[in-house]
Structure formats: C-alpha cells, structure tokens
Motif scaffolding. Structure first.
Motif, PDB file in Angstrom:
ATOM      1  N   ASP A 461       0.800  -1.220   0.000  1.00 37.02           N
ATOM      2  CA  ASP A 461       0.000   0.000   0.000  1.00 37.02           C
ATOM      3  C   ASP A 461       0.839   1.279   0.000  1.00 37.02           C
ATOM      4  O   ASP A 461       0.287   2.382  -0.103  1.00 37.02           O
ATOM      5  CB  ASP A 461      -0.934   0.019   1.219  1.00 37.02           C
ATOM      6  N   LYS A 462       2.156   1.161   0.142  1.00 37.12           N
ATOM      7  CA  LYS A 462       3.003   2.354   0.093  1.00 37.12           C
ATOM      8  C   LYS A 462       2.986   2.999  -1.294  1.00 37.12           C
ATOM      9  O   LYS A 462       3.219   4.199  -1.419  1.00 37.12           O
ATOM     10  CB  LYS A 462       4.441   1.998   0.475  1.00 37.12           C
ATOM     11  N   VAL A 463       2.722   2.170  -2.322  1.00 32.99           N
ATOM     12  CA  VAL A 463       2.682   2.694  -3.687  1.00 32.99           C
ATOM     13  C   VAL A 463       1.454   3.595  -3.843  1.00 32.99           C
ATOM     14  O   VAL A 463       0.326   3.197  -3.542  1.00 32.99           O
ATOM     15  CB  VAL A 463       2.625   1.541  -4.714  1.00 32.99           C
ATOM     16  N   GLY A 464       1.698   4.785  -4.293  1.00 30.98           N
ATOM     17  CA  GLY A 464       0.622   5.768  -4.412  1.00 30.98           C
ATOM     18  C   GLY A 464       0.494   6.654  -3.197  1.00 30.98           C
ATOM     19  O   GLY A 464      -0.234   7.647  -3.231  1.00 30.98           O
ATOM     20  N   ARG A 465       1.234   6.315  -2.127  1.00 29.91           N
ATOM     21  CA  ARG A 465       1.222   7.133  -0.907  1.00 29.91           C
ATOM     22  C   ARG A 465       2.642   7.556  -0.560  1.00 29.91           C
ATOM     23  O   ARG A 465       3.130   8.567  -1.028  1.00 29.91           O
ATOM     24  CB  ARG A 465       0.567   6.341   0.234  1.00 29.91           C
ATOM     25  N   GLU A 466       3.353   6.752   0.254  1.00 33.72           N
ATOM     26  CA  GLU A 466       4.757   7.106   0.536  1.00 33.72           C
ATOM     27  C   GLU A 466       5.606   7.089  -0.742  1.00 33.72           C
ATOM     28  O   GLU A 466       6.552   7.850  -0.883  1.00 33.72           O
ATOM     29  CB  GLU A 466       5.366   6.131   1.555  1.00 33.72           C
ATOM     30  N   ILE A 467       5.247   6.158  -1.641  1.00 33.06           N
ATOM     31  CA  ILE A 467       5.879   6.132  -2.967  1.00 33.06           C
ATOM     32  C   ILE A 467       4.925   6.843  -3.919  1.00 33.06           C
ATOM     33  O   ILE A 467       3.943   6.253  -4.385  1.00 33.06           O
ATOM     34  CB  ILE A 467       6.143   4.695  -3.451  1.00 33.06           C
ATOM     35  N   PRO A 468       5.160   8.127  -4.201  1.00 32.93           N
ATOM     36  CA  PRO A 468       4.218   8.868  -5.051  1.00 32.93           C
ATOM     37  C   PRO A 468       4.201   8.315  -6.471  1.00 32.93           C
ATOM     38  O   PRO A 468       5.178   7.706  -6.936  1.00 32.93           O
ATOM     39  CB  PRO A 468       4.766  10.302  -5.002  1.00 32.93           C
ATOM     40  N   TRP A 469       3.092   8.541  -7.141  1.00 28.02           N
ATOM     41  CA  TRP A 469       2.969   8.026  -8.510  1.00 28.02           C
ATOM     42  C   TRP A 469       4.027   8.621  -9.435  1.00 28.02           C
ATOM     43  O   TRP A 469       4.473   7.976 -10.392  1.00 28.02           O
ATOM     44  CB  TRP A 469       1.570   8.292  -9.055  1.00 28.02           C
ATOM     45  N   ALA A 470       4.451   9.842  -9.144  1.00 29.90           N
ATOM     46  CA  ALA A 470       5.511  10.444  -9.964  1.00 29.90           C
ATOM     47  C   ALA A 470       6.795   9.633  -9.862  1.00 29.90           C
ATOM     48  O   ALA A 470       7.546   9.506 -10.835  1.00 29.90           O
ATOM     49  CB  ALA A 470       5.758  11.888  -9.534  1.00 29.90           C
ATOM     50  N   ALA A 471       7.066   9.063  -8.674  1.00 30.31           N
ATOM     51  CA  ALA A 471       8.239   8.208  -8.501  1.00 30.31           C
ATOM     52  C   ALA A 471       8.079   6.916  -9.290  1.00 30.31           C
ATOM     53  O   ALA A 471       9.054   6.390  -9.856  1.00 30.31           O
ATOM     54  CB  ALA A 471       8.448   7.898  -7.018  1.00 30.31           C
TER      55      ALA A 471
END
Length: 544
Positions: A461-471
């Motif tokens: 769940d870190k994808v899209g949150r702590e790991i932003p979509w731009a990353a």
C-alpha cells in the motif's frame, strides 16, 4: 558539417523564448524575414527584445518553475552518427549457449567512484530552481528505487527561506533535509546514493560541513560548470521580499531589489521577476588539492567534480589536477541544455558539444594512463535520454581494458518523466485524461503505469502514498532504459557492461570518425574480412 551552418535561421525565432517570424523562408544568415514590415503581428527575437530586453536572453519566464530548457542548434555531430554493431558468432560474459544468451541475463550494473549502481546512471543535478523543489518527491523516491545516484544541485541551502545561519554558516536547512531524507527512505544502502553539489556560494556558508556532519551525506560534488552555461547558477524570484532576503545572503540580484526605483517598477508591473545569480570561480591546482583533502577530513567518502563544456585546454587541466588530487570521479557535461534557467544564446552557441567533449576527455584519460597516473572515473552528461546513447558513450570509452566512462548523468529527461507522470495523475483525478490515452492504457495510475503491479508486490500500500505516482513514473522510465540497454548488449553479444567497447561501434559519417577515431562501417573488420574469405574453411574460427 552543412547542417551546422544551415540552421542559423533559429536565431530570430525560438520556441524557447516563445518567438516566431511572419514567414518561414527567412534569411539563412540572420534569421530575419526577407521583408520586415511595420504592422507585423508576430514577435521575433528582435521584436520581443525591443520590449523586454535582457529578459529575452532566458527561456520564457512564464514557464519558470514548471519547465526545463535546452539549446536548438544542430552541432553536426551527435550519437546518431554512430551505429552499434551486432554480432552473430560467439558471446562474451556468458557461455555461447542459446539457453543462456538471453537478454534478461545481461548485467548492466556499474560502479563509479566506488559507488555501485543498478544501471550506469546518475541523475541531477537538481538545485535551487523551483522545478526541482516542486517535483523532488518523485525524483528522490524514483531514483532510490532504481538504485542510481541522485545529485542535489547547488544553492539549495542558500535559497531555502527557512534556512538558519550562525556566524554566516548554515546550521539548518529544512529543504536540504527533506531532499536527503526522501531519497534515503527508500534507498537500500547498496546501490546508488545521494550526492550534494556545492558551488562557491555553498562553500562560503558551510554547506559541505553541514551536510557531511548533520545529514551524514557521503558524496560531495564540487560544481565548476555545466553544459548549459559557463556562468553561475541562476533562478527567477517573483517576490520583492525574497529578492531582498537573497541579496542580504550574498547573492547577486538583478535588478537591485533595494533600489527604490526598482521596487516601484516591480510594484507597477513593469517586470514580474528578479534574477538571482551565483559567482563563478577560477580554481588553482593547490586550492583543488587542499579542498579535496579538507572534504575528506570532514567525512566525505566520495569527492567528485562537475564541470562543463569548457575548451580542450581546460579539460586537460581538469583531468591533470583531478588526477593529482585523486578525485573519485568527474562529470563532464556537454553543450547545450540545462534543468533550470540558462541564457538561450549560451545554450546554443557556447561550449563543446557532448561527442566532441568525450573525445577530448578520453584523449586526456589515455595520456594519464600511459604515464601511469591515477585516472578518475568519468561520467558523461549532455543531452542523454535513452539506452542507445548510453551504450555508445560507454563503449566509445573502452580501449580494451575497461571503460573510462562508468556512468551517464541525465538531467532533463528524468525530470520530464516526473513532470509527465505528475500531470497525468492530476488529469486522472479530475477525469480529464485524453480519451485515446484512457482507451489504450486505462483511467487510473494503477492501470497506466505498467510497473505499478511489480512495485505493489514489493511495497504494498506504500505505492501511491509514501511512494508517489511520480516516482513510479520515473522508476518505469528508468526500467525502460535498463531493459533497452540489456537488449542492445545482447545484440552485440556482450553480457556484462564492462565488455562493450569501441569494436562495437561504427561511424556513419567522416566527421564522426575523424573526431573519435571510430572507423566508418565500410572500414570495420576490413582485414579480417579478407582473411576469412581467403582462408581454408576449417581455419575460419581462429579469426573470431
């Protein structure tokens, strides 16, 4: 060389500055319309300069903070003037077994200055310009996930409005802390690292000591120049108060924000932004050696130099002094593009273009090696966007004992990936994605980022949150480069990065061959070609 002279027509109309001419058949020497009329409704470079003066030296100020810029000039020699040669027989770095000669088995890892990277890339340097600050989340996390080097550019502490100083030295910079922390949150501690670039302004306020001692940064990169310009870093400031603050911190601000007439003109709307400029240096041999020793005493594990597209004698001096100082690696940046704000005429007309620059650097590196001198690792920069250019630049630097060029440094392209990813995610939230894009790729980041599932499998769940979509966008772009590089290397039957060399390249035009020493295609393998055809068929294998 014809194209170099033919494209002078861009001089009076450039998308960089938002200018154009009334007609397309302009004078090839001046770029002016053959007939210039009073009631022309268009603004060419001359016309816009009539109203805005020095402002027109720079990319359109309307887009500052949300854009990057480059030159327009065709230098007559670039990486497209070389082709990669494929092989049929044999393989290096793997057994010549069809079940093992698969492109995913190619190893594209590299090491520069002792820093291991998952693919031969460094990205940056992203400094105090607004575009770097706005998109840092995507840049930092994406770079960390990809296992490459990320460079924080110059003047970050000096421009940070929340920086704290004591006795003229920085003791805290929330923006610098944010930049380092974001990278390290997803850094595996093995591949890549974050470097901090420091110029004269940064040295004066003690940025080196601050980031080494307080933020435990491992890499310091001394900034001597860049391919986009041979003068100090520049940004625009849209606040009178900020302009005054930065002047008090020691920066050159144009026009003078403390001048009452200038203040009134700004309030009246005569101009909307101030320019902030950095000083330039003129290093000496003793200063460089002492500086490198000092940085190591402060705790720098890796000391590097970032220099620009200077003339050949300066390349020779840089290589010689860096050798004596035992600098870990040097980044040479060819003309003509930058990530922030650079004078457009300078990007077009000043400096040594990348292919020429690498040829000069390699000449210096070989001479030092022949003298049994220390040769710093090299990273080349200047207009790189894909794996074909990366392959050619690294292969060209390998004369048989491993490549001098260990990585390629990219600036504009990774930032473009982050900006594009950010924009399309915003459009998705608003339900305003282009219909054709939605039809082909989907209407949400989970669908249109092809690497989203892979990252979710690892980070949940870190994808899209702590790991932003731009990353995720940057990671996906860099994965394309990694995969493409593996395919090219497999085609050349070289399954390890340090094995690609000059024999894998052929020049497509005489100038390319003359500058680099790479033979033209019709000259490649000429002697062996004749020996094979003239030999007994049972003896052919000895020529491979």
């Amino acid at each position: 060389m014809e194209r170099v002279f033919r494209n002078s027509s861009y001089l009076n109309a450039m998308s960089t500055t938002g200018t154009r001419t009334k007609v397309k058949d302009v004078n090839p020497q001046s770029g002016m319309c053959p007939i210039c009329i009073k009631d022309c409704p268009f603004l060419c470079e001359i016309g816009l300069s009539t109203f805005r003066g020095r402002e027109v030296l720079y990319p359109d100020p309307e887009y500052f903070g949300d854009s990057t810029a480059s030159g327009l000039k065709d230098y007559g020699l670039d990486w497209s003037h070389f082709n990669i040669l494929s092989r049929l027989i044999g393989a290096e770095g793997v057994e010549p077994d069809p079940d093992k000669m698969l492109f995913p088995n190619v190893n594209v890892e590299s090491s520069i200055g002792g820093i291991r990277v998952k693919l031969p890339l460094a990205i940056g340097a992203y400094g105090s310009t607004d575009v770097a600050k706005k998109y840092w989340d995507g840049i930092a996390v994406g770079a960390a996930l990809a296992g490459v080097i990320l460079i924080v550019g110059e003047n970050v502490c000096g421009v940070d409005p929340k920086s704290e100083f004591k006795d003229g030295k920085v003791i805290k910079s929330p923006e610098m802390e944010r930049r380092v922390k974001l990278f390290r949150e997803f850094w595996d501690g093995k591949y890549g690292d974050i470097a901090v670039q420091t110029n004269i302004e940064d040295q004066r306020v003690g940025v080196d000591e601050y980031v080494l001692s307080k933020l435990e940064v491992n890499i310091i990169e001394r900034k001597w120049g860049q391919g986009a310009k041979a003068i100090g870093g520049e940004i625009r400031i849209n606040s009178l108060e900020r302009a005054i603050e930065l002047k008090k911190r020691g920066y050159l601000i144009i026009p003078d924000p403390e001048d009452p007439d200038v203040q009134q003109a700004f309030k009246d709307g005569a101009f909307k932004t101030f320019e902030r400029h950095s000083r330039v240096g003129s290093p000496t041999k003793s200063d460089v050696i002492e500086d490198v020793e000092m940085l190591r005493e402060m705790g720098a594990k890796v000391v590097t130099i970032k220099t620009g597209a200077y003339r050949p004698v300066d390349v020779a001096w840089t290589m010689k002094v860096a050798s004596e100082a035992r600098v870990d690696y040097i980044t040479f940046d060819g003309a003509g593009g930058g990530t922030g704000m650079s004078p457009v005429p300078m990007m077009n007309e000043m400096g040594v273009p990348t292919v020429y620059l690498e040829a000069i650097v390699l000449k210096a590196a070989r001479m030092l090696k022949e003298q049994c001198k220390f040769v710093p690792d090299i990273s080349m920069a200047g207009g790189f966007i894909d794996e074909t250019q990366i392959f050619k630049a690294i292969a060209m630097s390998n004369f048989g004992e491993g490549p001098f060029v260990k990585t390629i440094t990219m600036g504009r392209a990774p930032l473009t990936a982050v900006m594009k990813a950010s924009n399309f995610c915003e459009l998705a939230e608003k339900g305003k994605l282009p219909k054709e894009f939605v039809r082909r790729f989907g209407d949400s980041p989970e669908k249109f980022f092809i690497m989203a599932d892979e990252l979710k499998a690892k980070y949940g769940d870190k994808v899209g949150r702590e790991i932003p979509w731009a990353a995720v966008g940057l990671y996906t772009y860099l994965d394309r480069i990694k995969c493409g590089l593996k395919q090219l290397m497999a085609g050349a039957r070289k399954f390890r990065l340090d094995l690609i060399d000059r024999s894998d390249l052929a020049a497509l035009k005489p100038l390319a061959s003359e500058v680099t020493g790479i033979p033209m295609i019709h000259e490649v393998d000429k002697d062996i070609f004749e020996l094979i055809l003239g030999s007994d068929s049972d003896e052919m294998d000895k020529y491979f």
